[in-house]
Design an enzyme around this catalytic site. Structure first.
Site, PDB file in Angstrom:
ATOM      1  N   CYS A   1       3.775 -22.834 -15.554  1.00  0.00           N
ATOM      2  CA  CYS A   1       2.919 -23.427 -14.694  1.00  0.00           C
ATOM      3  C   CYS A   1       2.823 -22.766 -13.383  1.00  0.00           C
ATOM      4  O   CYS A   1       3.192 -21.463 -13.531  1.00  0.00           O
ATOM      5  CB  CYS A   1       3.231 -24.935 -14.701  1.00  0.00           C
ATOM      6  SG  CYS A   1       4.939 -25.230 -14.090  1.00  0.00           S
ATOM      7  N   ALA A   2       2.761 -23.353 -12.239  1.00  0.00           N
ATOM      8  CA  ALA A   2       2.742 -22.836 -11.073  1.00  0.00           C
ATOM      9  C   ALA A   2       4.335 -22.263 -10.595  1.00  0.00           C
ATOM     10  O   ALA A   2       4.341 -21.250 -10.001  1.00  0.00           O
ATOM     11  CB  ALA A   2       2.295 -23.705 -10.005  1.00  0.00           C
TER      12      ALA A   2
END
Length: 675
Positions: A27-28
């Site tokens: 994810c980020a």
């Protein structure tokens, strides 16, 4: 050679090699692994990798926190491992292989009850307030006879009345509040059937309709069943059989059984009925049988199961060894929160109230919240010169005293261990005292200190006994936390007497050194600005634990009211994520800033975002760096919070956010002092 190739090779080896990885994605900020054998991951050695900021396991996924350069790390990892990634949802599906049957059941219960918590909490507050209006006794003052109403007994002793007895206004308020307060719990089956269809991905309106058929006014109210003679119970007469018309108000298990029946009937018929007529016949063949089974088989069986569980729990808490039962439950409730098993207590509490009108379980849960908070405040006292930890411990302790313990447990108590144990002991003693005194609650959902609102003041020791129990839950954990630290009990990383040498040569106890002052080097102050029009909130209020527990670093969030996103600092863009939902910026003072648009928006693959900058661009608070389609993000079921996080926490001496609340883009809301 890639920037992170060496670290990626180490991580590949330390998670057990390529053959131990079932799936990997990111994810980020995090690498997300599904490992075939999680025990092969060498967590201690992984922590020593320079680019790794932390790790944790959640829902069967082994998550390694890298930071805002995770996409580059991920590319290097796939290059050295030869493993292609999967989507986040595929990762979650594969992660189920690491969950046993109990864990899967717990996960399902959590996903069912979590969306209902806001209503349950509000309902508990309303019923608690009504409890005060109807339960607090006020001495009727005045003459013996006032307007024809006796204010004293014949012998001159005072008559006591409730608030609703002496005030027409509060009587009206009390009467009005019955509408939302009782609705939430009486019609709980509607919420449960909706939540299950939502979780299982079937037609939600059918779940709502099914729930309504369980609590219809045409049925005999569940609360009236025990007081109604068998001959007076209404029924449907089918000629060859009769079915009792009984409602299932506040019943949990009948609603769950009925909802899962509806879900699996719909999943069975949908692929088998032609699409041209599926809108008619799938709902018809799913809903009608589910309603019929609910009132003929599932409802009565579920009622018996639920009643049996509640009677067993109630019997244990009222038995000759209730002191032991309550002490154990009070002590182990916090560990249950870690495992997720605490979600089962919501169903048990609801059933206890349905069967007995009150519950003796909820008061102990509220006391556990208080005990965890007290332990955090003890750590805050012990580390009172550590300004960085204060930013975590103070809001965590307050949150725990208001009924939400996860920040306190995961952010402070479990890290040091000894305060967690102290809180368990204090909670066990307080819970035992509460139960011995016969304290019971009229409602659930209101935890921590406000939990006293839910206590029935006319049963057992009532409010007075619960107040004493709360004092126990505060004092015992606070004192034990200090004692355990001083004596080194359950304490491996926060030992008194551990010493360090400051740059000027002084030798001091490690806990007495402020994290902001251990390296008194030349500093630079960076101003921080609002990234959008909206509301600035503390990062601890964000629902993603990686951000709220400051695993990525400290910062703040803006809940935007329009689509325009601006730079939070003066600086240079260092990276734009491929999924467009996150941007990295480096300030002149050396702050590495991550602007993260929305939560879990990596799954949207850039669709709602229009990034207007690129790596190497100079930006100011007046630079619009992106547009975020708020409607599209919301429609996808994601939150729109825009986070600003300073990811190189080791270089941040102090962070101060002074502009919480309503704001406009570009407004100064705080500052960061860099080392």
């Amino acid at each position: 050679m890639g920037k992170y190739q060496a670290d990626a090779e180490k991580l590949l080896e330390l998670v057990g090699g390529k053959e131990n990885i079932a799936a990997v994605t990111h994810c980020a900020t995090r690498m997300r692994f599904v490992l075939n054998d999680p025990s092969k991951a060498d967590e201690k050695s992984i922590e020593d990798i320079s680019s790794v900021k932390g790790m944790f396991t959640n829902a069967g996924q082994f998550q390694v926190i890298i930071g805002n350069d995770v996409s580059t790390f991920y590319n290097d990892f796939t290059a050295v491992s030869g493993i292609e990634g999967v989507s986040k949802e595929q990762g979650k599906a594969l992660a189920k292989q690491n969950q046993n049957m109990l864990q899967r059941v717990i996960a399902v219960l959590a996903e069912i009850f979590t969306p209902l918590l806001p209503a349950i909490i509000v309902g508990g507050l309303i019923l608690g307030f009504r409890n005060l209006l109807e339960g607090v006794q006020i001495e009727a003052l005045g003459q013996k006879i006032v307007d024809g109403v006796a204010m004293t007994n014949a012998d001159g002793t005072p008559i006591y009345q409730t608030i609703v007895d002496v005030s027409q206004f509060w009587s009206g308020v009390n009467h009005f509040l019955w509408l939302p307060g009782e609705a939430i719990f009486h019609f709980l089956p509607v919420g449960i059937t909706w939540s299950i269809t939502r979780k299982m991905g079937t037609t939600q309106i059918l779940g709502i309709v099914l729930g309504i058929t369980l609590v219809s006014p045409q049925l005999l109210n569940a609360y009236a069943v025990n007081g109604t003679a068998a001959a007076d119970i209404p029924f449907w007469d089918f000629g060859f059989a009769q079915v009792n018309m009984i409602g299932y108000q506040a019943q949990v298990i009948p609603a769950m059984l009925a909802a899962f029946t509806l879900v699996y009937l719909e999943k069975f018929f949908r692929p088998r009925i032609p699409e041209a007529v599926s809108m008619i016949f799938v709902p018809l063949f799913s809903l009608l049988p589910a309603i019929f089974f609910a009132h003929t088989i599932l409802g009565p069986i579920g009622w018996k199961i639920g009643t049996g569980i509640s009677y067993i729990v109630n019997a244990g808490l009222e038995s000759p060894i209730s002191w032991l039962f309550s002490a154990i439950f009070g002590a182990v409730y916090a560990p249950l929160v870690i495992t997720g098993l605490h979600h089962t207590t919501l169903a048990i509490d609801s059933q206890l109230i349905a069967d007995f009108g009150t519950t003796n379980l909820w008061p102990m849960i509220a006391l556990s919240n208080i005990a965890q908070g007290a332990a955090v405040f003890a750590v805050l006292f012990l580390h009172r010169k550590d300004t960085k930890e204060k930013e975590i411990s103070l809001p965590s302790g307050i949150s725990s005293w208001l009924g939400v313990t996860e920040p306190a447990m995961f952010g402070i108590n479990l890290k040091y261990v000894y305060p967690f144990v102290a809180a368990m002991i204090g909670s066990g003693i307080a819970g035992m005292f509460s139960n011995i005194m016969g304290v019971r609650a009229n409602a659930i959902g209101v935890g921590g200190l406000p939990g006293i609102l839910a206590i029935n003041g006319n049963i057992g020791g009532g409010w007075f006994a619960f107040t004493i129990a709360m004092i126990i839950a505060i004092v015992v954990p606070f004192v034990l936390t200090i004692f355990f630290r001083q004596q080194g009990i359950f304490n491996k990383i926060d030992r008194v007497g551990a010493q360090v040498v400051t740059p000027d040569g002084a030798v001091v106890d490690a806990p007495e050194i402020s994290s902001a002052n251990t390296l008194p080097t030349e500093s630079t102050t960076e101003e921080l600005f609002a990234t959008a029009n909206g509301t600035v909130v503390a990062i601890t209020e964000v629902s993603d634990p990686v951000f709220s527990q400051k695993m990525m670093g400290d910062g703040y969030a803006v809940r935007p009211t329009d689509n325009h996103v601006y730079s939070p600092v003066y600086g240079t863009v260092t990276s734009v994520f491929d999924t467009k939902h996150a941007i990295g910026i480096l300030t002149p003072g050396g702050a590495e800033v991550l602007v993260h648009m929305g939560l879990d928006t990596v799954e949207l693959k850039g669709a709602p975002f229009n990034v207007k900058v690129k790596a190497g661009d100079s930006v100011t608070p007046e630079t619009e760096i992106a547009e975020m389609d708020l409607d599209a993000v919301t429609a996808a079921g994601k939150q729109t919070d825009i986070l600003t996080v300073l990811t190189n926490a080791e270089k941040v001496a102090n962070l101060e956010i002074t502009g919480l609340g309503e704001t406009t883009a570009g407004k100064v809301i705080g500052q960061a002092e860099m080392k």
